[in-house]
Design a protein around this motif. Structure first.
Motif, mmCIF file in Angstrom:
data_model
loop_
_atom_site.group_PDB
_atom_site.id
_atom_site.type_symbol
_atom_site.label_atom_id
_atom_site.label_comp_id
_atom_site.label_asym_id
_atom_site.label_seq_id
_atom_site.Cartn_x
_atom_site.Cartn_y
_atom_site.Cartn_z
ATOM 1 N N ASN A 238 -5.662 -0.787 -8.596
ATOM 2 C CA ASN A 238 -4.709 -0.229 -9.955
ATOM 3 C C ASN A 238 -5.294 1.000 -10.726
ATOM 4 N N PRO A 240 -5.762 5.250 -10.050
ATOM 5 C CA PRO A 240 -5.741 6.412 -8.714
ATOM 6 C C PRO A 240 -7.346 6.783 -8.325
ATOM 7 N N GLY A 298 9.986 1.984 0.390
ATOM 8 C CA GLY A 298 9.166 2.991 0.546
ATOM 9 C C GLY A 298 10.054 4.353 1.100
ATOM 10 N N ARG A 306 11.777 13.211 -1.931
ATOM 11 C CA ARG A 306 11.660 11.867 -1.430
ATOM 12 C C ARG A 306 12.966 11.569 -0.511
ATOM 13 N N GLN A 343 2.589 11.563 -1.268
ATOM 14 C CA GLN A 343 2.716 10.106 -1.030
ATOM 15 C C GLN A 343 1.279 9.673 -0.416
ATOM 16 N N SER A 344 0.739 8.943 -1.526
ATOM 17 C CA SER A 344 -0.806 8.515 -1.269
ATOM 18 C C SER A 344 -1.008 7.403 -0.242
ATOM 19 N N GLU A 346 -2.576 4.861 -0.954
ATOM 20 C CA GLU A 346 -2.299 3.481 -1.507
ATOM 21 C C GLU A 346 -0.739 3.204 -2.034
ATOM 22 N N ARG A 347 -0.025 4.548 -1.858
ATOM 23 C CA ARG A 347 1.673 4.301 -2.517
ATOM 24 C C ARG A 347 2.256 3.739 -1.256
ATOM 25 N N ILE A 348 1.781 4.286 0.073
ATOM 26 C CA ILE A 348 2.656 3.424 1.134
ATOM 27 C C ILE A 348 2.081 2.066 1.577
ATOM 28 N N THR A 350 0.899 -0.197 -1.054
ATOM 29 C CA THR A 350 1.864 -0.881 -1.949
ATOM 30 C C THR A 350 3.129 -1.306 -1.582
ATOM 31 N N ASP A 351 4.067 -0.145 -1.087
ATOM 32 C CA ASP A 351 5.396 -0.441 -0.712
ATOM 33 C C ASP A 351 5.583 -1.240 0.503
ATOM 34 N N SER A 356 -4.850 -0.465 1.528
ATOM 35 C CA SER A 356 -5.104 0.667 2.082
ATOM 36 C C SER A 356 -5.954 0.721 3.421
#
Ligand code: PLP
Length: 372
Positions: A238, A240, A298, A306, A343-344, A346-348, A350-351, A356
């Motif tokens: 949680n 960055p 995502g 996006r 798009q990090s 971590e972002r993908i 989480t989606d 990771s």
């Protein structure tokens, strides 16, 4: 790396480009080493260097000063022996299966001993070889996964000959919650490890993974074992990532279409596109490591815009809603960003409802891989 496809995935024809930034990786190693100094930083290169190619990743971090490398399996260590200079030490986290000891000793690879059985087998191997053999001794301090228990430790205390022929390099454990700095389990595990280690005066501690390096310095021990942070992943949940991104993934557009009237998209018609929607189908799916859980969740990015994933993720394709782009901006052959500046990792993750680590280690074999 051709992943067994005979090298046909060159950068012009490949459906996707996986770019591994070895300069960023080296910089991440140096940043972690600086944070730890004078404590040493190893590199965890198990699972083919977290999916990025251990034979490329390990020599790169060696160049940045790393001398200690951890893999999970003995068979992961052997090929690295061939690509690393002789000063590199290779450690096997899972220890050895019964019968593998002599090969490990002959190859000069160092096991992490996780049980009294592994300890005994390594000790008798030393006797056979007629010389001391190096090892790391792991204690379980709260994960119930690998390592000697309190009962084992007592057995060892009453029978010190169990360690005969073993040159103990480190006393080790692994943190269960290092990515959560406020979790009291961290300090509990540290205290447990100190209790175990008191029986081995003068032997250094090996405890911290990436998350542990970002806890207080008393977690650092003598040798830290970062993995995910080297590869640009966030060491603390949680928050960055303070590390430089190492991976970029771009996937080619195969086809674009305008939807003239309301239409279902993908398997089971889980998404219904409105008339006037512009769709783009890209050339990667769950067989390439993009989880099925990204169905209707995502996005990918094109020129910073996006583009949401619509419908189910297929084995070899994903469909995007590209309506936000000007007509004609995207063509067959265009590349969309899956992991990159917009798009990090971590972002993908989480989606997709995962972490990771799982995204990296499952990155497919059908991408053209380029190292820079
Ligand atoms: C995988 C692993 C590591 C590396 O963990 P990261 O969270 O990726 O830094 C360190 N130690 C052990 C025992 C591991 O299994």
């Amino acid at each position: 790396m051709d992943g067994g496809f005979g090298g046909q995935f060159d950068s012009d024809t490949a459906a996707g480009l996986l770019t591994v930034d070895l300069a960023a990786l080296r910089e991440n190693y140096r940043a972690l080493a600086a944070r730890l100094a004078p404590v040493r930083a190893a590199a965890v290169v198990k699972a083919d260097g977290y999916g990025l190619g251990a034979s490329r990743v390990a020599p790169a971090v060696f160049d940045a000063g790393c001398r200690d490398f951890f893999v999970a399996h003995f068979h992961e260590a052997l090929p690295l022996k061939a690509v690393l200079p002789i000063e590199a030490r290779l450690f096997v986290l899972n220890g050895l299966h019964p019968g593998a000891e002599a090969r490990c000793a002959a190859a000069g690879i160092i096991p992490v001993l996780n049980s009294l059985e592994q300890l005994q087998a390594w000790s008798s191997c030393a006797e056979t070889f007629g010389r001391e053999l190096p090892a790391v001794l792991q204690f379980d301090t709260g994960m119930s996964r690998l390592g000697l228990s309190e009962t084992d430790a007592q057995a060892l205390a009453t029978e010190p000959t169990l360690l005969r022929g073993i040159h103990l390099l480190f006393v080790m454990s692994h943190l269960a919650s290092a990515d959560d700095p406020d979790n009291p389990q961290n300090r509990e595990q540290l205290a447990e490890l100190h209790r175990f280690a008191a029986r081995f005066p003068g032997i250094g501690l090996c405890l911290s993974n990436s998350g542990g390096i970002f806890l207080d310095t008393d977690f650092h021990g003598a040798l830290a074992r970062p993995g995910i942070a080297l590869y640009g992943g966030a060491p603390t949940a949680n928050s960055p990532s303070p590390m430089r991104p190492v991976v970029r993934l771009d996937v080619r557009v195969i086809q674009t279409r305008n939807v003239p009237a309301e239409a279902r998209v993908g398997y089971s018609g889980t998404y219904v596109a409105k008339a006037g929607t512009r769709l783009a189908t890209i050339a990667a799916g769950y067989a390439d490591g993009l989880p099925h859980a990204l169905s209707n969740r995502g996005a990918a990015y094109f020129d910073g815009t996006r583009l949401p994933i619509v419908g189910r993720v297929s084995m070899d394709t994903i469909t995007l809603d590209a309506s936000a782009l000007p007509t004609g901006a995207m063509k067959p052959g265009s590349l969309v960003e899956i992991i990159g500046p917009n798009q990090s990792l971590e972002r993908i993750a989480t989606d997709a409802g995962t972490i990771s680590y799982e995204i990296l280690t499952r990155l497919g074999r059908r991408y053209h891989r380029q190292y820079c």
